[in-house]
Design a protein around this motif. Sequence first.
Motif, PDB file in Angstrom:
ATOM      1  N   GLU A 132       0.830  -1.211   0.000  1.00 53.82           N
ATOM      2  CA  GLU A 132       0.000   0.000   0.000  1.00 53.82           C
ATOM      3  C   GLU A 132       0.863   1.260   0.000  1.00 53.82           C
ATOM      4  O   GLU A 132       0.544   2.242  -0.686  1.00 53.82           O
ATOM      5  N   ALA A 133       1.955   1.248   0.744  1.00 54.47           N
ATOM      6  CA  ALA A 133       2.851   2.407   0.776  1.00 54.47           C
ATOM      7  C   ALA A 133       3.502   2.622  -0.590  1.00 54.47           C
ATOM      8  O   ALA A 133       3.633   3.766  -1.062  1.00 54.47           O
ATOM      9  N   VAL A 134       3.912   1.528  -1.245  1.00 49.83           N
ATOM     10  CA  VAL A 134       4.503   1.629  -2.582  1.00 49.83           C
ATOM     11  C   VAL A 134       3.482   2.197  -3.569  1.00 49.83           C
ATOM     12  O   VAL A 134       3.804   3.057  -4.400  1.00 49.83           O
ATOM     13  N   LEU A 135       2.246   1.742  -3.482  1.00 52.21           N
ATOM     14  CA  LEU A 135       1.190   2.245  -4.368  1.00 52.21           C
ATOM     15  C   LEU A 135       0.979   3.745  -4.180  1.00 52.21           C
ATOM     16  O   LEU A 135       0.835   4.497  -5.157  1.00 52.21           O
ATOM     17  N   ARG A 136       0.978   4.186  -2.927  1.00 47.75           N
ATOM     18  CA  ARG A 136       0.767   5.625  -2.670  1.00 47.75           C
ATOM     19  C   ARG A 136       1.902   6.464  -3.231  1.00 47.75           C
ATOM     20  O   ARG A 136       1.685   7.569  -3.726  1.00 47.75           O
ATOM     21  N   LEU A 137       3.125   5.931  -3.156  1.00 52.29           N
ATOM     22  CA  LEU A 137       4.258   6.668  -3.722  1.00 52.29           C
ATOM     23  C   LEU A 137       4.091   6.808  -5.235  1.00 52.29           C
ATOM     24  O   LEU A 137       4.280   7.900  -5.795  1.00 52.29           O
ATOM     25  N   ILE A 138       3.750   5.720  -5.902  1.00 52.00           N
ATOM     26  CA  ILE A 138       3.597   5.758  -7.360  1.00 52.00           C
ATOM     27  C   ILE A 138       2.449   6.671  -7.776  1.00 52.00           C
ATOM     28  O   ILE A 138       2.542   7.387  -8.789  1.00 52.00           O
ATOM     29  N   LYS A 139       1.376   6.686  -7.007  1.00 51.85           N
ATOM     30  CA  LYS A 139       0.229   7.524  -7.357  1.00 51.85           C
ATOM     31  C   LYS A 139       0.553   9.015  -7.311  1.00 51.85           C
ATOM     32  O   LYS A 139      -0.168   9.829  -7.900  1.00 51.85           O
ATOM     33  N   LEU A 140       1.648   9.386  -6.629  1.00 55.72           N
ATOM     34  CA  LEU A 140       2.065  10.791  -6.628  1.00 55.72           C
ATOM     35  C   LEU A 140       2.433  11.260  -8.031  1.00 55.72           C
ATOM     36  O   LEU A 140       2.407  12.462  -8.314  1.00 55.72           O
ATOM     37  N   LEU A 141       2.776  10.318  -8.930  1.00 54.08           N
ATOM     38  CA  LEU A 141       3.096  10.696 -10.305  1.00 54.08           C
ATOM     39  C   LEU A 141       1.896  11.339 -11.003  1.00 54.08           C
ATOM     40  O   LEU A 141       2.063  12.092 -11.970  1.00 54.08           O
ATOM     41  N   GLU A 142       0.687  11.049 -10.503  1.00 58.54           N
ATOM     42  CA  GLU A 142      -0.522  11.633 -11.089  1.00 58.54           C
ATOM     43  C   GLU A 142      -0.761  13.056 -10.603  1.00 58.54           C
ATOM     44  O   GLU A 142      -1.527  13.813 -11.209  1.00 58.54           O
ATOM     45  N   THR A 143      -0.108  13.422  -9.502  1.00 56.27           N
ATOM     46  CA  THR A 143      -0.215  14.803  -8.973  1.00 56.27           C
ATOM     47  C   THR A 143       1.193  15.310  -8.690  1.00 56.27           C
ATOM     48  O   THR A 143       1.636  15.344  -7.530  1.00 56.27           O
ATOM     49  N   PRO A 144       1.929  15.698  -9.723  1.00 58.49           N
ATOM     50  CA  PRO A 144       3.345  16.074  -9.578  1.00 58.49           C
ATOM     51  C   PRO A 144       3.601  17.163  -8.544  1.00 58.49           C
ATOM     52  O   PRO A 144       4.671  17.184  -7.922  1.00 58.49           O
ATOM     53  N   GLU A 145       2.617  18.029  -8.336  1.00 54.92           N
ATOM     54  CA  GLU A 145       2.813  19.104  -7.362  1.00 54.92           C
ATOM     55  C   GLU A 145       2.920  18.573  -5.932  1.00 54.92           C
ATOM     56  O   GLU A 145       3.442  19.257  -5.036  1.00 54.92           O
ATOM     57  N   ASP A 146       2.452  17.345  -5.707  1.00 55.91           N
ATOM     58  CA  ASP A 146       2.518  16.748  -4.371  1.00 55.91           C
ATOM     59  C   ASP A 146       3.865  16.083  -4.075  1.00 55.91           C
ATOM     60  O   ASP A 146       4.188  15.800  -2.919  1.00 55.91           O
ATOM     61  N   ILE A 147       4.641  15.791  -5.124  1.00 55.84           N
ATOM     62  CA  ILE A 147       5.880  15.027  -4.957  1.00 55.84           C
ATOM     63  C   ILE A 147       6.860  15.693  -3.985  1.00 55.84           C
ATOM     64  O   ILE A 147       7.356  15.030  -3.052  1.00 55.84           O
ATOM     65  N   PRO A 148       7.168  17.000  -4.127  1.00 59.43           N
ATOM     66  CA  PRO A 148       8.135  17.613  -3.200  1.00 59.43           C
ATOM     67  C   PRO A 148       7.693  17.589  -1.741  1.00 59.43           C
ATOM     68  O   PRO A 148       8.522  17.602  -0.833  1.00 59.43           O
ATOM     69  N   VAL A 149       6.373  17.560  -1.526  1.00 59.24           N
ATOM     70  CA  VAL A 149       5.840  17.637  -0.160  1.00 59.24           C
ATOM     71  C   VAL A 149       5.681  16.255   0.470  1.00 59.24           C
ATOM     72  O   VAL A 149       5.993  16.055   1.645  1.00 59.24           O
ATOM     73  N   LEU A 150       5.224  15.259  -0.321  1.00 53.54           N
ATOM     74  CA  LEU A 150       4.811  13.975   0.256  1.00 53.54           C
ATOM     75  C   LEU A 150       5.756  12.802  -0.018  1.00 53.54           C
ATOM     76  O   LEU A 150       5.723  11.811   0.722  1.00 53.54           O
ATOM     77  N   ALA A 151       6.565  12.879  -1.061  1.00 52.92           N
ATOM     78  CA  ALA A 151       7.374  11.711  -1.451  1.00 52.92           C
ATOM     79  C   ALA A 151       8.307  11.257  -0.334  1.00 52.92           C
ATOM     80  O   ALA A 151       8.415  10.053  -0.054  1.00 52.92           O
ATOM     81  N   ALA A 152       8.990  12.200   0.320  1.00 56.84           N
ATOM     82  CA  ALA A 152       9.957  11.819   1.357  1.00 56.84           C
ATOM     83  C   ALA A 152       9.290  11.081   2.514  1.00 56.84           C
ATOM     84  O   ALA A 152       9.827  10.087   3.023  1.00 56.84           O
ATOM     85  N   SER A 153       8.113  11.548   2.927  1.00 59.04           N
ATOM     86  CA  SER A 153       7.440  10.897   4.064  1.00 59.04           C
ATOM     87  C   SER A 153       6.959   9.493   3.690  1.00 59.04           C
ATOM     88  O   SER A 153       7.012   8.571   4.510  1.00 59.04           O
ATOM     89  N   ILE A 154       6.512   9.309   2.441  1.00 62.11           N
ATOM     90  CA  ILE A 154       6.073   7.976   2.015  1.00 62.11           C
ATOM     91  C   ILE A 154       7.272   7.038   1.904  1.00 62.11           C
ATOM     92  O   ILE A 154       7.192   5.855   2.259  1.00 62.11           O
ATOM     93  N   LYS A 155       8.417   7.557   1.437  1.00 62.78           N
ATOM     94  CA  LYS A 155       9.636   6.738   1.395  1.00 62.78           C
ATOM     95  C   LYS A 155      10.032   6.287   2.797  1.00 62.78           C
ATOM     96  O   LYS A 155      10.441   5.143   3.008  1.00 62.78           O
ATOM     97  N   HIS A 156       9.886   7.189   3.772  1.00 59.12           N
ATOM     98  CA  HIS A 156      10.176   6.817   5.157  1.00 59.12           C
ATOM     99  C   HIS A 156       9.252   5.686   5.613  1.00 59.12           C
ATOM    100  O   HIS A 156       9.685   4.761   6.308  1.00 59.12           O
ATOM    101  N   GLU A 157       7.989   5.765   5.221  1.00 56.26           N
ATOM    102  CA  GLU A 157       7.048   4.702   5.605  1.00 56.26           C
ATOM    103  C   GLU A 157       7.438   3.385   4.948  1.00 56.26           C
ATOM    104  O   GLU A 157       7.390   2.322   5.585  1.00 56.26           O
ATOM    105  N   ILE A 158       7.831   3.436   3.672  1.00 55.28           N
ATOM    106  CA  ILE A 158       8.253   2.217   2.971  1.00 55.28           C
ATOM    107  C   ILE A 158       9.432   1.584   3.697  1.00 55.28           C
ATOM    108  O   ILE A 158       9.465   0.369   3.931  1.00 55.28           O
ATOM    109  N   ILE A 159      10.404   2.401   4.064  1.00 54.05           N
ATOM    110  CA  ILE A 159      11.573   1.893   4.805  1.00 54.05           C
ATOM    111  C   ILE A 159      11.139   1.273   6.133  1.00 54.05           C
ATOM    112  O   ILE A 159      11.604   0.197   6.522  1.00 54.05           O
ATOM    113  N   TYR A 160      10.236   1.947   6.823  1.00 59.63           N
ATOM    114  CA  TYR A 160       9.735   1.435   8.105  1.00 59.63           C
ATOM    115  C   TYR A 160       9.077   0.064   7.918  1.00 59.63           C
ATOM    116  O   TYR A 160       9.305  -0.864   8.718  1.00 59.63           O
ATOM    117  N   ARG A 161       8.272  -0.086   6.866  1.00 57.29           N
ATOM    118  CA  ARG A 161       7.592  -1.362   6.607  1.00 57.29           C
ATOM    119  C   ARG A 161       8.604  -2.469   6.302  1.00 57.29           C
ATOM    120  O   ARG A 161       8.429  -3.618   6.714  1.00 57.29           O
TER     121      ARG A 161
END
Length: 293
Positions: free
Chosen positions: A137-166
């Motif tokens: 689910e965390a990987v899916l959320r990261l990829i879905k950011l590609l559909e809203t590029p303006e969200d990438i600078p704000v949300l990508a790092a936190s989702i990557k942290h979650e992926i690492i945590y998982r």
Amino acid sequence: MERIKELAELIERNVTMDGTHETSIPGLRFVRTSQISEPVYSVYEPSLCVVAQGTKLVMLGEESYQYDSASYLTASVHLPITGQVVRASREKPYLCVNLQLDMDQIFEVLQSSSQVISSDSTGRGLAISLLNESLLEAVLRLIKLLETPEDIPVLAASIKHEIIYRILQNEENDSLKHFALIGSQSQRIAKVIGVLNREFAQTLKVDYLAKEARMSPSSFYHHFKEITGMSPIQYQKHLRLQEARRLLLTESLEAAEAAFQVGYESPSHFNREYRRKFGQPPKKDIKRLREIL
């Protein structure tokens, strides 16, 4: 699994041609292959690989690792491997997500989660683990950011942290924790692996590498082999031969010239080791590769 089907659809939506495709999210790339591949020789970097469709076989030294949509692969350190897609077709191409892993981020997650592990432990730098819903689910959320590029600078790092945590929650991935710990044996070996990747054409001196790792030569040799599945000399040989093959293919060098550039003093010795690794002498192997390409 519905989530896996969704992952495959997301990848297909973003890539329509075979190959490795970078994305606008730093460190995230997609791999697509519509047929069973030739063995591909490369150096894995610290990364996560999640397969949405198809099957891949990876060889590390004498060991083989196979993974598909029910599992995922993590590499904790740079490793010379042989990879081959063994299940793929035009109707159902091999589809994979590859995410580079940053050791500083892993260390941050370890500190935040208060996970306790021994800095004296080492383990293989490559691992296959069962894929679970929370990581997917965390990987899916990261990829879905590609559909809203303006969200990438704000949300990508936190989702990557979650992926690492998982990933770190999975007991099979303790090796990844060891490499992130400052001063651990695994991290010291990783530092030496970095030296080898930069200086593979130089004469190998195990005593020097052991000193870099702050270990005795015997301890260094043991931990290096435990992590990489091969000795330092075998590791260096893989790097040299892979680079020589790249030079022969992309720069049209003569075999002797490529041999000298990667550190071989004897062209005949180079030719023997090249044939042992790739199955054919340099000239025939490169001709075959060019015909395939």
